[in-house]
Write an enzyme that holds these catalytic residues in place. Structure first.
Site, PDB file in Angstrom:
ATOM      1  N   LYS A  10      25.941  47.418  38.995  1.00 16.62           N
ATOM      2  CA  LYS A  10      26.850  47.825  40.159  1.00 16.62           C
ATOM      3  C   LYS A  10      26.423  49.551  39.769  1.00 16.62           C
ATOM      4  O   LYS A  10      25.719  49.880  38.885  1.00 16.62           O
ATOM      5  CB  LYS A  10      28.054  47.600  40.010  1.00 16.62           C
ATOM      6  CG  LYS A  10      28.593  46.157  40.128  1.00 16.62           C
ATOM      7  CD  LYS A  10      29.808  45.806  40.007  1.00 16.62           C
ATOM      8  CE  LYS A  10      30.092  44.569  40.080  1.00 16.62           C
ATOM      9  NZ  LYS A  10      32.070  44.413  40.158  1.00 16.62           N
ATOM     10  N   TYR A  50      30.736  40.482  49.374  1.00 13.55           N
ATOM     11  CA  TYR A  50      31.993  40.430  49.022  1.00 13.55           C
ATOM     12  C   TYR A  50      32.988  39.737  49.948  1.00 13.55           C
ATOM     13  O   TYR A  50      34.143  39.838  49.981  1.00 13.55           O
ATOM     14  CB  TYR A  50      32.514  41.686  48.582  1.00 13.55           C
ATOM     15  CG  TYR A  50      32.000  41.939  47.149  1.00 13.55           C
ATOM     16  CD1 TYR A  50      32.427  41.024  45.942  1.00 13.55           C
ATOM     17  CD2 TYR A  50      31.516  43.172  46.992  1.00 13.55           C
ATOM     18  CE1 TYR A  50      31.985  41.550  44.757  1.00 13.55           C
ATOM     19  CE2 TYR A  50      31.085  43.668  45.618  1.00 13.55           C
ATOM     20  CZ  TYR A  50      31.397  42.774  44.574  1.00 13.55           C
ATOM     21  OH  TYR A  50      31.031  42.981  43.145  1.00 13.55           O
ATOM     22  N   PHE A  58      41.995  45.713  47.452  1.00  8.49           N
ATOM     23  CA  PHE A  58      41.171  46.351  46.745  1.00  8.49           C
ATOM     24  C   PHE A  58      39.729  46.560  47.444  1.00  8.49           C
ATOM     25  O   PHE A  58      38.620  46.957  47.311  1.00  8.49           O
ATOM     26  CB  PHE A  58      40.835  46.070  45.409  1.00  8.49           C
ATOM     27  CG  PHE A  58      40.317  44.489  45.141  1.00  8.49           C
ATOM     28  CD1 PHE A  58      39.296  44.042  45.236  1.00  8.49           C
ATOM     29  CD2 PHE A  58      41.370  43.435  44.882  1.00  8.49           C
ATOM     30  CE1 PHE A  58      38.588  42.782  45.097  1.00  8.49           C
ATOM     31  CE2 PHE A  58      40.941  42.222  44.832  1.00  8.49           C
ATOM     32  CZ  PHE A  58      39.352  41.821  44.682  1.00  8.49           C
ATOM     33  N   ARG A  86      27.953  34.888  33.080  1.00  8.07           N
ATOM     34  CA  ARG A  86      29.327  35.107  33.099  1.00  8.07           C
ATOM     35  C   ARG A  86      30.057  35.297  31.873  1.00  8.07           C
ATOM     36  O   ARG A  86      31.017  36.363  31.413  1.00  8.07           O
ATOM     37  CB  ARG A  86      30.285  34.005  33.979  1.00  8.07           C
ATOM     38  CG  ARG A  86      29.848  33.707  35.523  1.00  8.07           C
ATOM     39  CD  ARG A  86      30.601  34.652  36.485  1.00  8.07           C
ATOM     40  NE  ARG A  86      31.730  34.622  36.549  1.00  8.07           N
ATOM     41  CZ  ARG A  86      32.535  35.231  37.498  1.00  8.07           C
ATOM     42  NH1 ARG A  86      32.079  36.000  38.296  1.00  8.07           N
ATOM     43  NH2 ARG A  86      33.918  35.141  37.644  1.00  8.07           N
ATOM     44  N   THR A  92      36.846  40.075  34.294  1.00 10.35           N
ATOM     45  CA  THR A  92      36.845  41.021  35.362  1.00 10.35           C
ATOM     46  C   THR A  92      37.506  42.032  35.127  1.00 10.35           C
ATOM     47  O   THR A  92      36.823  43.104  35.425  1.00 10.35           O
ATOM     48  CB  THR A  92      37.574  40.347  36.774  1.00 10.35           C
ATOM     49  OG1 THR A  92      36.965  39.035  36.891  1.00 10.35           O
ATOM     50  CG2 THR A  92      37.521  41.409  37.810  1.00 10.35           C
ATOM     51  N   ARG A 104      31.152  44.018  29.801  1.00  7.19           N
ATOM     52  CA  ARG A 104      32.323  44.627  30.585  1.00  7.19           C
ATOM     53  C   ARG A 104      33.415  45.032  29.477  1.00  7.19           C
ATOM     54  O   ARG A 104      33.938  46.168  29.326  1.00  7.19           O
ATOM     55  CB  ARG A 104      33.141  43.778  31.420  1.00  7.19           C
ATOM     56  CG  ARG A 104      32.414  43.591  32.760  1.00  7.19           C
ATOM     57  CD  ARG A 104      32.981  42.458  33.407  1.00  7.19           C
ATOM     58  NE  ARG A 104      32.291  42.463  34.841  1.00  7.19           N
ATOM     59  CZ  ARG A 104      32.744  41.479  35.657  1.00  7.19           C
ATOM     60  NH1 ARG A 104      33.430  40.339  35.357  1.00  7.19           N
ATOM     61  NH2 ARG A 104      32.352  41.339  36.868  1.00  7.19           N
ATOM     62  N   ASN A 114      33.613  47.798  36.665  1.00  7.59           N
ATOM     63  CA  ASN A 114      33.196  46.787  35.748  1.00  7.59           C
ATOM     64  C   ASN A 114      31.979  46.533  35.521  1.00  7.59           C
ATOM     65  O   ASN A 114      31.413  45.524  35.065  1.00  7.59           O
ATOM     66  CB  ASN A 114      34.231  45.561  35.834  1.00  7.59           C
ATOM     67  CG  ASN A 114      34.037  44.839  37.295  1.00  7.59           C
ATOM     68  OD1 ASN A 114      32.955  45.099  37.879  1.00  7.59           O
ATOM     69  ND2 ASN A 114      34.691  43.581  37.239  1.00  7.59           N
ATOM     70  N   HIS A 117      27.951  42.279  38.114  1.00 11.18           N
ATOM     71  CA  HIS A 117      28.373  41.128  38.981  1.00 11.18           C
ATOM     72  C   HIS A 117      27.712  40.106  38.597  1.00 11.18           C
ATOM     73  O   HIS A 117      26.338  40.005  38.231  1.00 11.18           O
ATOM     74  CB  HIS A 117      28.153  41.252  40.446  1.00 11.18           C
ATOM     75  CG  HIS A 117      28.381  40.191  41.278  1.00 11.18           C
ATOM     76  ND1 HIS A 117      29.517  39.500  41.874  1.00 11.18           N
ATOM     77  CD2 HIS A 117      27.477  39.210  41.745  1.00 11.18           C
ATOM     78  CE1 HIS A 117      29.330  38.501  42.427  1.00 11.18           C
ATOM     79  NE2 HIS A 117      27.994  38.311  42.274  1.00 11.18           N
ATOM     80  N   GLU A 128      24.425  34.138  47.564  1.00 13.09           N
ATOM     81  CA  GLU A 128      24.222  35.396  47.042  1.00 13.09           C
ATOM     82  C   GLU A 128      22.531  35.863  46.804  1.00 13.09           C
ATOM     83  O   GLU A 128      22.123  36.709  47.328  1.00 13.09           O
ATOM     84  CB  GLU A 128      24.880  35.783  45.893  1.00 13.09           C
ATOM     85  CG  GLU A 128      26.513  35.620  46.313  1.00 13.09           C
ATOM     86  CD  GLU A 128      27.291  35.932  44.816  1.00 13.09           C
ATOM     87  OE1 GLU A 128      26.877  36.021  43.863  1.00 13.09           O
ATOM     88  OE2 GLU A 128      28.619  35.659  45.093  1.00 13.09           O
TER      89      GLU A 128
HETATM   90  P1  DAT Z   1      34.235  38.939  39.252  1.00 13.71           P
HETATM   91  O1  DAT Z   1      33.312  40.127  39.469  1.00 13.71           O
HETATM   92  O2  DAT Z   1      34.755  38.998  37.618  1.00 13.71           O
HETATM   93  O3  DAT Z   1      33.582  37.566  39.896  1.00 13.71           O
HETATM   94  P2  DAT Z   1      36.147  38.927  41.547  1.00 13.71           P
HETATM   95  O4  DAT Z   1      35.132  38.243  42.105  1.00 13.71           O
HETATM   96  O5  DAT Z   1      37.719  38.643  41.332  1.00 13.71           O
HETATM   97  O6  DAT Z   1      35.622  39.361  39.999  1.00 13.71           O
HETATM   98  O7  DAT Z   1      36.181  40.440  42.150  1.00 13.71           O
HETATM   99  C1  DAT Z   1      35.131  41.251  42.503  1.00 13.71           C
HETATM  100  C2  DAT Z   1      35.306  42.518  42.245  1.00 13.71           C
HETATM  101  O8  DAT Z   1      36.187  43.185  42.755  1.00 13.71           O
HETATM  102  C3  DAT Z   1      35.452  42.907  40.712  1.00 13.71           C
HETATM  103  O9  DAT Z   1      34.385  42.742  39.926  1.00 13.71           O
HETATM  104  C4  DAT Z   1      36.200  43.980  40.829  1.00 13.71           C
HETATM  105  C5  DAT Z   1      36.882  44.312  41.872  1.00 13.71           C
HETATM  106  N1  DAT Z   1      38.322  43.502  41.801  1.00 13.71           N
HETATM  107  C6  DAT Z   1      38.819  42.624  41.550  1.00 13.71           C
HETATM  108  N2  DAT Z   1      40.100  42.661  41.189  1.00 13.71           N
HETATM  109  C7  DAT Z   1      40.627  44.102  41.426  1.00 13.71           C
HETATM  110  C8  DAT Z   1      41.627  44.697  41.508  1.00 13.71           C
HETATM  111  N3  DAT Z   1      42.926  43.776  41.316  1.00 13.71           N
HETATM  112  N4  DAT Z   1      41.679  45.983  41.490  1.00 13.71           N
HETATM  113  C9  DAT Z   1      40.740  46.537  41.981  1.00 13.71           C
HETATM  114  N5  DAT Z   1      39.328  45.975  41.924  1.00 13.71           N
HETATM  115  C10 DAT Z   1      39.250  44.616  41.721  1.00 13.71           C
HETATM  116 MG    MG Z   2      33.429  37.092  41.741  1.00 16.16          MG
END
Ligand code: DAT
Ligand code: MG
Length: 136
Positions: A10, A50, A58, A86, A92, A104, A114, A117, A128
């Site tokens: 990212k 996304y 968020f 992963r 996350t 991370r 973080n 992805h 994706e």
């Molecule tokens: P991951 O990237 O581990 O698959 P995710 O798909 O749940 O996680 O979320 C996508 C991204 O969104 C994540 O990498 C960071 C952001 N994100 C997730 N939860 C969040 C939160 N509670 N506050 C802010 N950003 C968040």
């Molecule tokens: Mg995800």
């Protein structure tokens, strides 16, 4: 059986100079690079990527962040590549969920920033990869 997964370094990871670190960990794990590109994400690409998070608190910040600077998109492949990346990435939240030794866990502090992805399932990976590398 070999799998493919979509990885993003990212904008925070690119800005902090962690592209080589991430690729090094992917390669040391034994995964292969199938595609790699430094690029920017426009709003439409970010929304597609996304889509599952639309409506969450968020979401808008996430789109601003992911479109805010260059990122590196990769397709990597190997046995259980989806779960393997992963595992390399860690949970996350870089402090609450990711353990030391993960990308991370080693380099992240805040959930919004973080660093990487990785697709979370075979279906997500296929979806994706089409978004980022439509000709692959
Ligand atoms: P991951 O990237 O581990 O698959 P995710 O798909 O749940 O996680 O979320 C996508 C991204 O969104 C994540 O990498 C960071 C952001 N994100 C997730 N939860 C969040 C939160 N509670 N506050 C802010 N950003 C968040
Ligand atoms: Mg995800």
């Amino acid at each position: 059986m070999s799998e493919r997964t979509l990885v993003l370094v990212k904008p925070d990871g690119v800005e902090r100079g962690l592209v080589g670190e991430v690729i090094s960990r992917i390669e040391r794990k034994g995964l292969k690079l199938a595609a790699l590109e430094l690029r920017s994400a426009d709003r439409a690409t970010a929304e597609q990527h996304y889509a599952e998070h639309e409506g969450k608190g968020f979401y808008e910040g996430l789109l601003d962040f992911i479109t805010g600077g260059p990122l590196v998109a990769l397709v990597i492949e190997g046995p259980r590549a989806i779960a393997a990346f992963r595992q390399l990435a860690g949970g996350t939240d870089p402090v609450e969920k990711a353990t030391p030794g993960t990308i991370r866990g080693d380099f992240g502090l805040e959930v919004q920033f973080n660093l990487v992805h990785g697709s979370d399932s075979v279906e997500s990976a296929e979806r994706e990869i089409k978004i980022w590398f439509p000709t692959l």
